[in-house]
Design a protein around this motif. Sequence first.
Motif, short mmCIF file in Angstrom:
data_model
loop_
_atom_site.label_atom_id
_atom_site.label_comp_id
_atom_site.label_asym_id
_atom_site.label_seq_id
_atom_site.Cartn_x
_atom_site.Cartn_y
_atom_site.Cartn_z
N SER A 184 -107.79 66.66 60.03
CA SER A 184 -107.30 66.50 61.40
C SER A 184 -105.84 66.04 61.44
O SER A 184 -105.20 66.12 62.48
CB SER A 184 -108.17 65.51 62.17
N VAL A 185 -105.31 65.53 60.32
CA VAL A 185 -103.91 65.06 60.33
C VAL A 185 -102.99 66.01 59.56
O VAL A 185 -101.91 65.63 59.12
CB VAL A 185 -103.79 63.63 59.75
N LYS A 186 -103.43 67.26 59.38
CA LYS A 186 -102.64 68.25 58.65
C LYS A 186 -101.31 68.52 59.36
O LYS A 186 -101.28 68.69 60.57
CB LYS A 186 -103.46 69.54 58.56
N MET A 187 -100.23 68.52 58.60
CA MET A 187 -98.93 68.88 59.19
C MET A 187 -98.07 69.57 58.14
O MET A 187 -98.28 69.40 56.94
CB MET A 187 -98.22 67.64 59.74
N LYS A 188 -97.13 70.37 58.59
CA LYS A 188 -96.26 71.10 57.66
C LYS A 188 -95.30 70.14 56.98
O LYS A 188 -94.77 69.24 57.62
CB LYS A 188 -95.47 72.17 58.40
N TYR A 239 -100.79 65.70 54.26
CA TYR A 239 -101.86 65.03 55.01
C TYR A 239 -101.60 63.53 54.96
O TYR A 239 -102.09 62.84 54.07
CB TYR A 239 -103.22 65.36 54.38
N PRO A 240 -100.78 63.01 55.87
CA PRO A 240 -100.43 61.57 55.81
C PRO A 240 -101.62 60.69 56.18
O PRO A 240 -102.09 60.71 57.32
CB PRO A 240 -99.30 61.44 56.84
N ILE A 244 -104.41 58.20 59.80
CA ILE A 244 -105.85 57.98 60.03
C ILE A 244 -106.07 56.48 60.22
O ILE A 244 -105.82 55.69 59.31
CB ILE A 244 -106.69 58.49 58.84
N HIS A 245 -106.53 56.14 61.39
CA HIS A 245 -106.71 54.73 61.75
C HIS A 245 -108.19 54.38 61.56
O HIS A 245 -109.06 55.08 62.07
CB HIS A 245 -106.30 54.57 63.22
N GLY A 426 -98.38 64.38 67.46
CA GLY A 426 -98.75 64.89 66.13
C GLY A 426 -100.17 64.49 65.78
O GLY A 426 -100.86 63.82 66.53
N GLY A 427 -100.60 64.94 64.60
CA GLY A 427 -101.98 64.68 64.18
C GLY A 427 -102.24 63.20 64.00
O GLY A 427 -101.50 62.50 63.35
N ALA A 428 -103.33 62.75 64.57
CA ALA A 428 -103.78 61.37 64.34
C ALA A 428 -105.24 61.32 64.71
O ALA A 428 -105.69 62.01 65.61
CB ALA A 428 -102.99 60.38 65.18
#
Length: 596
Positions: A184-188, A239-240, A244-245, A426-428
């Motif tokens: 769910s936190v995928k980003m380029k 994938y940072p 993810i909290h 952004g993804g979080a």
Amino acid sequence: MSAPNPASSGLFLNGQRETGQDVRVGNVTAALAVANIVKSSLGPVGLDKMLVDDIGDVLITNDGATILAQLDVEHPAARVLVDLAQLQDHEVGDGTTSVVIIASELLRRGNDLVKNGIHPTTIISGYRTALKAAVSYLKKQMVMNVSELNDDHLIQAAKTSMSSKIIGKESDFFARLAVDAVKSVKMKSSAADVAGAGATADAPGAGAGAGAGAGAVAPVKPAETTADPGKKEKVRYKYPLSAIHILKAHGKSSLESHLIDGGFAINAQRAAQGMPTAVESTPDGQPVKIAMLDMNLQRHRMAMGVQVIVKDPAEIENIKKREMDITKERIRKIIDAGARVVLTTKGVDDLCMKYFVEAGVIAARRCNKDDLKRLAKATGGKVVTTMADMEGNETFDADCLGTCNAVREERIGDGEMIYAYGCGGGGASTIVLRGANEYMLDEMDRALHDSLCVVKRMLESNTLVPGGGAVEAALSVHLEEFATTLESREQLAIQEYADALLVIPKTLAVNAAKDSSELVAKLRAAHAKSQKDGSDDASLKYTGLDLINGEIRNNLAAGVVEPAISKIKSLRFATEAAITILRIDDRITLNPAPQQ
């Protein structure tokens, strides 16, 4: 020796000096003592440790890095192993226990060779040669290159990681949770990220190991890639995990834990009962706007040391009124900018709360600053620290507001949490963990962190290896064969390196209450057969331990897999740590300076 002897040392030291074999034996003994602490916690049937600190706080865990971080280790050589576990935790996230066990076994065997008259330089050279040969064989023969990772591979890796943890019994549920959260936190990645992928280390002093590890993954890709995959390579994703909290809430079963995909939960509640419990987007599609502040929303007070001399008592009332109006104007500017939810890290007093209640805005105070930063990233807003603009006036920029579809206050366990759904940035995502007590929640958090790291590494490197002692047994057999091809004294060091790697399958079997000698013999036989020329069974090289039934099996088919980067880095780090300690032949401990 208590009194330094100038004749023996050649110089007068204000301290103690240990040299030669004495210092080596001391270092190895200290390193083995550290490794023995975590040894019994390795594997899917490893045991937990209870650590009680000086004020009586209890920590129950079997995560190697956490155990060693809690220990107050004084011996300098043993501290190297503690740092080693921390480095593995930062770089890979998993395999912290095994890296310490391998390093200590290499040290023990190296020390035995020194006792038998082999020079430490020869041993160090042999260990380096063995590491090179091991990594080369690992990449050529053991690494499975998964060009398109599907969820099955990721779930298997996550389950392998958490098999030894408290959530191992519910690994199906939590593995799916971990995979969904990371995806769910995928980003380029930007070009800079691709260039330095993995080269930046979280721990100080990790540069050399990290750079080596990062370089180790690149060649795993098949050399004969066609033009199409070459184009795909240009688009790298990251994938940072910081996005993810993880929130922990008491109560209910661990299986009631859930992932808020594209949403965010923050451990805060409404500042007043008169505020609405939910704010939804308007029917015409206007999203909910969130203001995130790092400033006080209390009645404005004069700064310390400021004196106001009033001649007319009537002016005092005007000063008080103006103090109230300053904050009122600030709140009015925030609400006029379109904010329907206001979260601040500081306080909101009753006077200011009245304005929020009248405007139908949800306000929460004393929020965690790190949580607000994550929420800002998730909603596409910014954390505002001051409303002052370049002209010296106070304004609130609407661009700083984050957007989402709905914000609701929901009761979780003993307290309330504010949920933001459908975040527009952004993804979080947020994982809300449920559990019976604090110890269980903390251990679940650590276990989930390891699994998230493993899934992230697999997604970024697209390579996996079989687990359950398969890699170590295969490398041991290969290195023994490789050692016989050398005509130098390094042959002995490489043979010891090969034997040292077997400490992992041996420890796994012992912790599972199985006969380690018999199981390791079967494992070695299977790998020796697979490495002979003309071996017809290609799956033999994936043979590992089945610790539940006490037999050997094809671990790749059984779904016991790990990221290749985890094995490569743990071998590199363990060898470097062992070499660092073996190099030492002199220890000088200076006496503390006398107190004046």
